[in-house]
Design a protein around this motif. Structure first.
Motif, PDB file in Angstrom:
ATOM      1  N   VAL A  73       1.238  -0.906   0.097  1.00  9.13           N
ATOM      2  CA  VAL A  73      -0.199   0.099   0.038  1.00  9.13           C
ATOM      3  C   VAL A  73       0.971   1.762  -0.040  1.00  9.13           C
ATOM      4  N   ILE A  74       0.637   2.319  -0.798  1.00 11.25           N
ATOM      5  CA  ILE A  74       1.050   3.508  -0.343  1.00 11.25           C
ATOM      6  C   ILE A  74      -0.191   4.135   0.034  1.00 11.25           C
ATOM      7  N   ASP A  75       0.109   4.561   0.475  1.00 14.13           N
ATOM      8  CA  ASP A  75      -0.459   6.024   1.544  1.00 14.13           C
ATOM      9  C   ASP A  75      -0.229   7.193   0.454  1.00 14.13           C
ATOM     10  N   THR A  76      -1.277   8.470   0.507  1.00 11.24           N
ATOM     11  CA  THR A  76      -0.515   9.409  -0.186  1.00 11.24           C
ATOM     12  C   THR A  76      -0.539  10.464   1.043  1.00 11.24           C
ATOM     13  N   GLU A  77      -1.147  10.135   2.622  1.00 12.44           N
ATOM     14  CA  GLU A  77      -0.371  11.172   3.118  1.00 12.44           C
ATOM     15  C   GLU A  77       0.687  11.115   3.562  1.00 12.44           C
ATOM     16  N   THR A  78       1.091   9.599   2.897  1.00 13.89           N
ATOM     17  CA  THR A  78       3.201   9.799   3.631  1.00 13.89           C
ATOM     18  C   THR A  78       3.762  10.888   2.651  1.00 13.89           C
ATOM     19  N   CYS A  79       2.951  11.347   1.419  1.00 14.36           N
ATOM     20  CA  CYS A  79       3.448  12.302   1.022  1.00 14.36           C
ATOM     21  C   CYS A  79       3.388  13.317   0.846  1.00 14.36           C
ATOM     22  N   MET A  80       2.732  14.517   1.737  1.00 12.63           N
ATOM     23  CA  MET A  80       1.893  15.250   1.924  1.00 12.63           C
ATOM     24  C   MET A  80       3.544  16.012   2.920  1.00 12.63           C
ATOM     25  N   TRP A  81       2.950  17.689   2.810  1.00 11.17           N
ATOM     26  CA  TRP A  81       3.841  18.100   3.556  1.00 11.17           C
ATOM     27  C   TRP A  81       3.485  17.838   5.239  1.00 11.17           C
ATOM     28  N   GLU A  82       4.609  18.589   5.563  1.00 12.05           N
ATOM     29  CA  GLU A  82       4.141  18.407   7.198  1.00 12.05           C
ATOM     30  C   GLU A  82       2.449  19.667   7.652  1.00 12.05           C
ATOM     31  N   GLY A 138      -6.514  13.255  -3.893  1.00 13.21           N
ATOM     32  CA  GLY A 138      -4.898  13.066  -4.907  1.00 13.21           C
ATOM     33  C   GLY A 138      -3.818  12.107  -5.449  1.00 13.21           C
ATOM     34  N   ALA A 139      -4.590  10.751  -5.140  1.00 11.82           N
ATOM     35  CA  ALA A 139      -3.655   9.298  -5.123  1.00 11.82           C
ATOM     36  C   ALA A 139      -3.400   9.396  -6.685  1.00 11.82           C
ATOM     37  N   SER A 140      -4.446   9.709  -6.955  1.00  9.36           N
ATOM     38  CA  SER A 140      -3.928   9.933  -9.079  1.00  9.36           C
ATOM     39  C   SER A 140      -3.278  10.465  -9.716  1.00  9.36           C
ATOM     40  N   LEU A 141      -2.435  11.386  -8.630  1.00 11.89           N
ATOM     41  CA  LEU A 141      -1.505  12.727  -8.461  1.00 11.89           C
ATOM     42  C   LEU A 141      -0.183  11.356  -9.257  1.00 11.89           C
ATOM     43  N   ILE A 142      -0.042  10.348  -7.754  1.00 11.63           N
ATOM     44  CA  ILE A 142       1.195   9.508  -8.556  1.00 11.63           C
ATOM     45  C   ILE A 142       1.173   8.510  -9.203  1.00 11.63           C
ATOM     46  N   THR A 143      -0.179   7.773  -9.421  1.00 15.42           N
ATOM     47  CA  THR A 143      -0.311   7.609 -11.060  1.00 15.42           C
ATOM     48  C   THR A 143      -1.673   7.232 -11.412  1.00 15.42           C
ATOM     49  N   LYS A 144      -2.019   6.656 -12.206  1.00 11.29           N
ATOM     50  CA  LYS A 144      -3.852   6.446 -12.843  1.00 11.29           C
ATOM     51  C   LYS A 144      -3.699   4.429 -12.703  1.00 11.29           C
ATOM     52  N   GLY A 145      -3.220   4.068 -12.420  1.00 11.84           N
ATOM     53  CA  GLY A 145      -2.721   2.640 -11.928  1.00 11.84           C
ATOM     54  C   GLY A 145      -3.284   1.586 -13.253  1.00 11.84           C
ATOM     55  N   ASP A 146      -3.557   0.630 -12.954  1.00 11.63           N
ATOM     56  CA  ASP A 146      -4.401  -0.438 -14.317  1.00 11.63           C
ATOM     57  C   ASP A 146      -6.169   0.179 -14.100  1.00 11.63           C
ATOM     58  N   LEU A 147      -6.356   0.148 -12.418  1.00 11.17           N
ATOM     59  CA  LEU A 147      -8.134   0.519 -12.297  1.00 11.17           C
ATOM     60  C   LEU A 147      -8.289   1.562 -11.225  1.00 11.17           C
ATOM     61  N   LEU A 148      -8.553   2.694 -11.876  1.00 15.92           N
ATOM     62  CA  LEU A 148      -8.961   4.139 -10.974  1.00 15.92           C
ATOM     63  C   LEU A 148     -10.183   4.198 -10.746  1.00 15.92           C
ATOM     64  N   LEU A 149      -9.955   4.526  -9.551  1.00 11.31           N
ATOM     65  CA  LEU A 149     -10.959   4.305  -8.609  1.00 11.31           C
ATOM     66  C   LEU A 149     -11.757   5.908  -8.085  1.00 11.31           C
ATOM     67  N   TYR A 150     -12.577   6.491  -8.084  1.00 14.88           N
ATOM     68  CA  TYR A 150     -12.325   7.559  -7.458  1.00 14.88           C
ATOM     69  C   TYR A 150     -14.299   7.453  -6.574  1.00 14.88           C
ATOM     70  N   PHE A 151     -13.846   8.154  -4.921  1.00 14.16           N
ATOM     71  CA  PHE A 151     -14.849   7.852  -3.887  1.00 14.16           C
ATOM     72  C   PHE A 151     -15.114   9.219  -3.869  1.00 14.16           C
ATOM     73  N   ASP A 152     -16.669   9.177  -4.158  1.00 13.80           N
ATOM     74  CA  ASP A 152     -17.334  10.838  -4.192  1.00 13.80           C
ATOM     75  C   ASP A 152     -17.528  10.640  -2.588  1.00 13.80           C
ATOM     76  N   MET A 153     -17.964  11.962  -2.641  1.00 18.56           N
ATOM     77  CA  MET A 153     -18.837  12.206  -1.143  1.00 18.56           C
ATOM     78  C   MET A 153     -19.189  13.799  -1.199  1.00 18.56           C
ATOM     79  N   THR A 154     -20.988  14.337  -1.193  1.00 17.64           N
ATOM     80  CA  THR A 154     -21.295  15.643  -0.866  1.00 17.64           C
ATOM     81  C   THR A 154     -20.562  16.030   0.823  1.00 17.64           C
ATOM     82  N   ARG A 155     -20.903  18.295  -0.433  1.00 23.95           N
ATOM     83  CA  ARG A 155     -20.243  18.264   0.637  1.00 23.95           C
ATOM     84  C   ARG A 155     -21.378  18.425   2.350  1.00 23.95           C
ATOM     85  N   TRP A 156     -22.282  18.165   1.910  1.00 19.77           N
ATOM     86  CA  TRP A 156     -23.805  17.956   3.084  1.00 19.77           C
ATOM     87  C   TRP A 156     -22.975  16.668   4.425  1.00 19.77           C
TER      88      TRP A 156
END
Length: 580
Positions: A73-82, A138-156
């Protein structure tokens, strides 16, 4: 007794044609679909990417997707600024104010350390065998891979999770006040995420609705795009939501059949694409997606070319309901002038609005504009003393008290002091920068969270238009009806808004049917009188669409023209808003 028809649809949905088998409900079915799309050889490298909207539960998603046989697993949080670096990057947008920030123009990439991002990309390239999962915002900033799933959510849904203790994505702030979290979301996180998501729409292999915890719904990327395409060419409603408030009333609870155990309902958001969701039905599966996805993906079809050219991919009209029947007054307030909101908050248009009175008890009233010859320094001093608890602010001394009744329409251009008072049911029609309300006086109340409600006297005093006295208000803002057309079975009345406002409103009174044109603008409508109405295509391009009393609905500009039919043997009235 309130007018009741008992037919308000609390869960409207739109059936998407031709894609019945392209939806998957629950993690078991989602994993089966993922496994059907990847190569069965365990030794072969496979990369699955789960890109998340801020607020989607990463830990829940990670635990379930790992069951597909993930070996790394690669977690995007490990790539973020402090945290400190992130706060510094967005310092100008965050501000010291409890409520107001400044709209960020930065991008999602600004949240990531480029060296760490590059290292993650190298990890993907060097991975040799088995399934690799890249997950996070922002996972797709690293790669779009073989399968790209986007997990969406409303602001409410995000706001509801804030209330339950969820922190913002950018920083760990579980214990912060909800207003603080909302400010970080509104001014920064949602802007970054929408900009990022918009660039990916046609690259998604799958889109996942994460509204209900532990029970996601997934559709293919093709079904997602086709669903939005179909919706952009026909009338639709959004999923309404209802919220209590310190001034909330009882009308919606009774008329809409809401939970009687709730103490009150103050707001209904039934026409706010930034907040509401759309329910799309694929076969027997219903997926809930942010309505903003539709605006972002099909802005010209939804808004119209003329409106898109002026506002970009932003939905410029909102309808909501304010219920004070058996409740209390809203806060005495004012909205910023256009110059002020541009210079101080980075918004390019302001919150002009109006109050359309759906219902009212005898003796109901609103405050609108200021009295003649107000001493501005005295008013400011009284507001400050009231806020300090030294006195009770005398609103009647400074603001005009306007009697209101059913179907009255009060126009409220920015800079006008206003307040809807107890025992009214208001359809609020406004432009969409709705967070920018400068409360002047809130009748000494605290919020439902027990904290004093934010007051912005300094901001407010800089925006009040002191020449909007009783004479000016009566001549310019109260019931400015103008008959545009009248014939048997049809009355078209222009009801506003003021010439400083970008929104035009008309009330159509129909017995039988009438054909209408859209003037290259999206239209937002509400059935303000009558049990139901049917909206039909002039060219049979969509199925007849039924709306019920007090329901808000949207007709995309691409529809071009349509017919409104009244219920049999009934005269109906519809309020309709578009951009001039």
């Amino acid at each position: 007794m309130y007018q009741k028809y008992n037919n308000y649809d609390l869960n409207p949905k739109k059936k998407i044609l031709g894609y019945d088998s392209f939806a998957f409900s629950g993690y078991d079915n989602i994993r089966k679909e993922i496994n059907s799309r990847i190569d069965g050889e365990e030794s072969k490298k496979q990369v699955i990417v789960c890109d998340l909207y801020p607020g989607a539960d990463k830990e829940e998603i990670l635990a379930e997707i790992k069951k597909c046989g993930i070996v790394k697993v690669i977690d995007t949080e490990t790539c973020m600024w402090e945290r400190d670096k992130i706060l510094n990057i967005f310092r100008d947008s965050i501000t010291e104010d409890r409520v107001f920030g400044i709209m960020t123009h930065k991008s999602l990439t600004d949240c990531f350390n480029p060296d760490r991002l590059e290292k993650a990309k190298e990890e993907v390239v060097s991975h040799q065998e088995g399934m690799l999962l890249v997950i996070g915002v922002g996972a797709s900033l690293i790669t779009k891979g073989d399968l790209l799933l986007y997990f969406d959510m409303t602001r409410w849904e995000i706001q509801l999770r804030y209330r339950k203790g969820m922190s913002n994505w950018l920083i760990a702030n579980e214990k912060d006040a909800v207003l603080t979290k909302y400010k970080m979301g509104f001014f920064i996180e949602w802007r970054l995420a929408d900009k990022h998501k918009r660039q990916l729409f046609e690259t998604f292999d799958y889109v996942v609705d994460t509204t209900i915890k532990n029970h996601p719904v997934m559709i293919t990327g093709k079904a997602f795009c086709e669903g939005l395409k179909q919706l952009s060419k026909q009338p639709f409603r959004m999923q309404p939501y209802f919220d209590p408030g310190v001034w909330g009333g009882q009308w919606m609870k009774d008329v809409f059949g809401l939970d009687p155990a709730m103490g009150n309902y103050a707001w209904s958001f039934d026409g706010v694409p930034e907040e509401n969701s759309i329910n799309l039905q694929y076969g027997s599966v219903v997926i809930q997606l942010p309505c903003m996805d539709l605006t972002l993906y099909h802005p010209r079809e939804v808004l119209g070319d003329r409106v898109h050219g002026r506002f970009g991919a932003e939905f410029p009209i909102r309808f909501d309901l304010l219920d004070t029947m058996g409740g209390g007054n809203l806060s005495l307030q004012v909205h910023p002038l256009t110059d002020y909101i541009q210079e101080n908050f980075g918004m390019h248009y302001t919150q002009d609005e109006s109050y359309y009175i759906l219902d009212a008890k005898a003796g109901a009233h609103a405050y609108l504009g200021v009295k003649d010859n107000v001493d501005t320094e005295e008013m400011k001093k009284d507001l400050e003393r009231a806020q300090a608890g030294e006195i009770v602010f005398d609103a009647d001394k400074y603001a005009n008290k306007i009697p209101v009744g059913k179907h009255d329409h009060l126009l409220i251009p920015a800079g006008t002091v206003h307040c809807s008072c107890a025992d009214t049911m208001v359809l609020e029609i406004s432009a969409t920068p709705y967070i920018f309300t400068f409360k002047l006086w809130d009748w000494g109340r605290v919020g439902l969270d027990g904290l004093p409600r934010p007051i912005h006297i300094e901001h407010g005093m800089k925006n009040i238009q002191w020449d909007r006295n009783l004479k000016w208000v009566e001549e310019n803002l109260v019931n400015q009806e103008e008959v545009c057309m009248q014939r048997e079975g049809f009355l078209d009345e222009k009801t506003g808004l003021h010439r400083r406002q970008s929104i035009e409103t008309h009330r159509y009174t129909v017995t039988g049917e009438v054909s209408l044109e859209m003037n290259d603008s999206v239209q937002v409508l509400n059935l303000v009188e009558g049990s139901f109405a049917v909206i039909e295509s002039m060219k049979e391009e969509f199925e007849p669409f039924t709306v019920h009393y007090a329901e808000t609905f949207i007709i995309p500009a691409a529809v071009g023209s349509y017919k409104i039919k009244s219920a049999p043997n009934e005269t109906i009235s519809v309020i309709c808003a578009w951009i001039r």
